[in-house]
Design a protein around this motif. Structure first.
Motif, PDB file in Angstrom:
ATOM      1  N   ALA A   1      18.410   5.051 -19.514  1.00  0.00           N
ATOM      2  CA  ALA A   1      17.770   4.307 -18.417  1.00  0.00           C
ATOM      3  C   ALA A   1      18.682   4.266 -17.192  1.00  0.00           C
ATOM      4  O   ALA A   1      18.208   4.365 -16.052  1.00  0.00           O
ATOM      5  CB  ALA A   1      17.423   2.894 -18.871  1.00  0.00           C
ATOM      6  N   ALA A   2      19.988   4.139 -17.410  1.00  0.00           N
ATOM      7  CA  ALA A   2      20.933   4.145 -16.285  1.00  0.00           C
ATOM      8  C   ALA A   2      20.893   5.489 -15.562  1.00  0.00           C
ATOM      9  O   ALA A   2      20.908   5.546 -14.328  1.00  0.00           O
ATOM     10  CB  ALA A   2      22.343   3.835 -16.776  1.00  0.00           C
ATOM     11  N   GLY A   3      20.825   6.570 -16.322  1.00  0.00           N
ATOM     12  CA  GLY A   3      20.691   7.892 -15.706  1.00  0.00           C
ATOM     13  C   GLY A   3      19.389   8.014 -14.936  1.00  0.00           C
ATOM     14  O   GLY A   3      19.346   8.586 -13.844  1.00  0.00           O
ATOM     15  N   GLY A   4      18.326   7.447 -15.491  1.00  0.00           N
ATOM     16  CA  GLY A   4      17.043   7.441 -14.789  1.00  0.00           C
ATOM     17  C   GLY A   4      17.126   6.656 -13.493  1.00  0.00           C
ATOM     18  O   GLY A   4      16.573   7.064 -12.465  1.00  0.00           O
ATOM     19  N   TYR A   5      17.851   5.535 -13.528  1.00  0.00           N
ATOM     20  CA  TYR A   5      18.013   4.724 -12.323  1.00  0.00           C
ATOM     21  C   TYR A   5      18.760   5.498 -11.232  1.00  0.00           C
ATOM     22  O   TYR A   5      18.380   5.450 -10.065  1.00  0.00           O
ATOM     23  CB  TYR A   5      18.737   3.418 -12.640  1.00  0.00           C
ATOM     24  N   VAL A   6      19.816   6.201 -11.620  1.00  0.00           N
ATOM     25  CA  VAL A   6      20.577   6.993 -10.641  1.00  0.00           C
ATOM     26  C   VAL A   6      19.663   8.037 -10.003  1.00  0.00           C
ATOM     27  O   VAL A   6      19.679   8.225  -8.782  1.00  0.00           O
ATOM     28  CB  VAL A   6      21.811   7.662 -11.291  1.00  0.00           C
ATOM     29  N   HIS A   7      18.849   8.705 -10.822  1.00  0.00           N
ATOM     30  CA  HIS A   7      17.948   9.721 -10.277  1.00  0.00           C
ATOM     31  C   HIS A   7      16.865   9.097  -9.395  1.00  0.00           C
ATOM     32  O   HIS A   7      16.489   9.678  -8.379  1.00  0.00           O
ATOM     33  CB  HIS A   7      17.339  10.552 -11.408  1.00  0.00           C
ATOM     34  N   LEU A   8      16.374   7.917  -9.766  1.00  0.00           N
ATOM     35  CA  LEU A   8      15.407   7.221  -8.920  1.00  0.00           C
ATOM     36  C   LEU A   8      16.038   6.848  -7.575  1.00  0.00           C
ATOM     37  O   LEU A   8      15.435   7.051  -6.518  1.00  0.00           O
ATOM     38  CB  LEU A   8      14.895   5.963  -9.619  1.00  0.00           C
TER      39      LEU A   8
ATOM     40  N   LEU B   1      28.952  11.078  -9.590  1.00  0.00           N
ATOM     41  CA  LEU B   1      29.872  10.749 -10.678  1.00  0.00           C
ATOM     42  C   LEU B   1      29.195   9.845 -11.701  1.00  0.00           C
ATOM     43  O   LEU B   1      29.352  10.045 -12.911  1.00  0.00           O
ATOM     44  CB  LEU B   1      31.136  10.082 -10.131  1.00  0.00           C
ATOM     45  N   ALA B   2      28.440   8.868 -11.233  1.00  0.00           N
ATOM     46  CA  ALA B   2      27.736   7.965 -12.149  1.00  0.00           C
ATOM     47  C   ALA B   2      26.783   8.760 -13.038  1.00  0.00           C
ATOM     48  O   ALA B   2      26.746   8.561 -14.262  1.00  0.00           O
ATOM     49  CB  ALA B   2      26.980   6.902 -11.367  1.00  0.00           C
ATOM     50  N   SER B   3      26.030   9.672 -12.444  1.00  0.00           N
ATOM     51  CA  SER B   3      25.103  10.492 -13.213  1.00  0.00           C
ATOM     52  C   SER B   3      25.844  11.329 -14.242  1.00  0.00           C
ATOM     53  O   SER B   3      25.453  11.388 -15.411  1.00  0.00           O
ATOM     54  CB  SER B   3      24.307  11.403 -12.275  1.00  0.00           C
ATOM     55  N   LEU B   4      26.898  11.961 -13.814  1.00  0.00           N
ATOM     56  CA  LEU B   4      27.696  12.801 -14.711  1.00  0.00           C
ATOM     57  C   LEU B   4      28.209  12.003 -15.906  1.00  0.00           C
ATOM     58  O   LEU B   4      28.063  12.413 -17.067  1.00  0.00           O
ATOM     59  CB  LEU B   4      28.859  13.410 -13.922  1.00  0.00           C
ATOM     60  N   LEU B   5      28.773  10.835 -15.651  1.00  0.00           N
ATOM     61  CA  LEU B   5      29.333  10.008 -16.722  1.00  0.00           C
ATOM     62  C   LEU B   5      28.258   9.491 -17.676  1.00  0.00           C
ATOM     63  O   LEU B   5      28.433   9.491 -18.892  1.00  0.00           O
ATOM     64  CB  LEU B   5      30.123   8.840 -16.130  1.00  0.00           C
ATOM     65  N   VAL B   6      27.126   9.058 -17.120  1.00  0.00           N
ATOM     66  CA  VAL B   6      26.075   8.492 -17.980  1.00  0.00           C
ATOM     67  C   VAL B   6      25.428   9.572 -18.836  1.00  0.00           C
ATOM     68  O   VAL B   6      25.133   9.314 -20.002  1.00  0.00           O
ATOM     69  CB  VAL B   6      24.975   7.789 -17.167  1.00  0.00           C
ATOM     70  N   GLU B   7      25.230  10.743 -18.280  1.00  0.00           N
ATOM     71  CA  GLU B   7      24.596  11.811 -19.058  1.00  0.00           C
ATOM     72  C   GLU B   7      25.517  12.274 -20.196  1.00  0.00           C
ATOM     73  O   GLU B   7      25.060  12.482 -21.313  1.00  0.00           O
ATOM     74  CB  GLU B   7      24.214  13.005 -18.164  1.00  0.00           C
ATOM     75  N   VAL B   8      26.801  12.421 -19.913  1.00  0.00           N
ATOM     76  CA  VAL B   8      27.750  12.810 -20.958  1.00  0.00           C
ATOM     77  C   VAL B   8      27.826  11.714 -22.026  1.00  0.00           C
ATOM     78  O   VAL B   8      27.796  12.004 -23.235  1.00  0.00           O
ATOM     79  CB  VAL B   8      29.145  13.097 -20.360  1.00  0.00           C
ATOM     80  N   ALA B   9      27.893  10.462 -21.605  1.00  0.00           N
ATOM     81  CA  ALA B   9      27.950   9.349 -22.559  1.00  0.00           C
ATOM     82  C   ALA B   9      26.684   9.302 -23.417  1.00  0.00           C
ATOM     83  O   ALA B   9      26.758   9.051 -24.629  1.00  0.00           O
ATOM     84  CB  ALA B   9      28.145   8.031 -21.812  1.00  0.00           C
TER      85      ALA B   9
ATOM     86  N   LEU C   1      22.458  17.321 -16.839  1.00  0.00           N
ATOM     87  CA  LEU C   1      23.787  17.946 -16.720  1.00  0.00           C
ATOM     88  C   LEU C   1      23.670  19.410 -16.307  1.00  0.00           C
ATOM     89  O   LEU C   1      24.453  19.891 -15.482  1.00  0.00           O
ATOM     90  CB  LEU C   1      24.541  17.848 -18.044  1.00  0.00           C
ATOM     91  N   GLY C   2      22.707  20.100 -16.870  1.00  0.00           N
ATOM     92  CA  GLY C   2      22.497  21.498 -16.496  1.00  0.00           C
ATOM     93  C   GLY C   2      22.155  21.639 -15.026  1.00  0.00           C
ATOM     94  O   GLY C   2      22.688  22.503 -14.330  1.00  0.00           O
ATOM     95  N   GLY C   3      21.264  20.778 -14.537  1.00  0.00           N
ATOM     96  CA  GLY C   3      20.921  20.792 -13.120  1.00  0.00           C
ATOM     97  C   GLY C   3      22.115  20.465 -12.248  1.00  0.00           C
ATOM     98  O   GLY C   3      22.306  21.058 -11.173  1.00  0.00           O
ATOM     99  N   PHE C   4      22.931  19.530 -12.704  1.00  0.00           N
ATOM    100  CA  PHE C   4      24.142  19.142 -11.978  1.00  0.00           C
ATOM    101  C   PHE C   4      25.075  20.345 -11.834  1.00  0.00           C
ATOM    102  O   PHE C   4      25.551  20.660 -10.743  1.00  0.00           O
ATOM    103  CB  PHE C   4      24.848  18.009 -12.731  1.00  0.00           C
ATOM    104  N   VAL C   5      25.308  21.044 -12.940  1.00  0.00           N
ATOM    105  CA  VAL C   5      26.205  22.202 -12.928  1.00  0.00           C
ATOM    106  C   VAL C   5      25.620  23.324 -12.068  1.00  0.00           C
ATOM    107  O   VAL C   5      26.329  23.918 -11.241  1.00  0.00           O
ATOM    108  CB  VAL C   5      26.489  22.690 -14.366  1.00  0.00           C
TER     109      VAL C   5
END
Length: 128
Positions: A12-19, A96-104, A70-74
């Motif tokens: 959900a946090a990753g979704g929030y960052v994308h929103l 950075l927030a997106s990167l960290l949340v997706e990896v976590a 993550l794939g889109g990020f890279v």
């Protein structure tokens, strides 16, 4: 149960960052805006479903959403994605927030599977 709820919260946090990024201007980027909206919607939907069920298909969907982000990020920082490119960890702090949340998210989802995978590999007969 705790790992499932943590995975749901991270997704959900990753979704929030994308929103947030979608509303902050990514919505006008052709194709990328739609992808951000799909990522956000899918993340919120799967996170909500994970709260109520730990079905394997939901964990797989969560992993797919996180891995896709993550794939889109890279891709956006290397070869580009639909001619869209970005540099480094911009926009800050969202990238950075997106990167960290997706990896976590991926780590939390993988944690229960790792011991079983180790046992499975150890139980297999050695091949020459």
């Amino acid at each position: 149960m705790a790992a499932r709820l943590l995975a749901a919260a991270l997704l959900a946090a990753g979704g929030y960052v994308h929103l947030h990024l979608y509303l902050d201007g990514y919505r006008v980027i052709p194709k990328i805006g739609n992808m951000f909206l799909i990522q956000e919607s899918g993340s919120f939907a799967v996170a909500l479903l994970l709260v109520f069920s730990g079905a394997a298909v939901l964990r797989l969907a969560a992993a797919g959403l996180a891995a896709g982000a993550l794939g889109g990020f890279v891709l956006s920082r290397t070869v580009g994605l639909f001619t869209f490119t970005e540099r480094g960890l911009q926009p800050s702090p969202d990238a950075l927030a997106s990167l960290l949340v997706e990896v976590a998210t991926l780590l939390v989802l993988a944690a229960p599977v790792v011991p079983a995978a180790i046992r499975w590999t150890r139980s297999r007969p050695a091949t020459a």
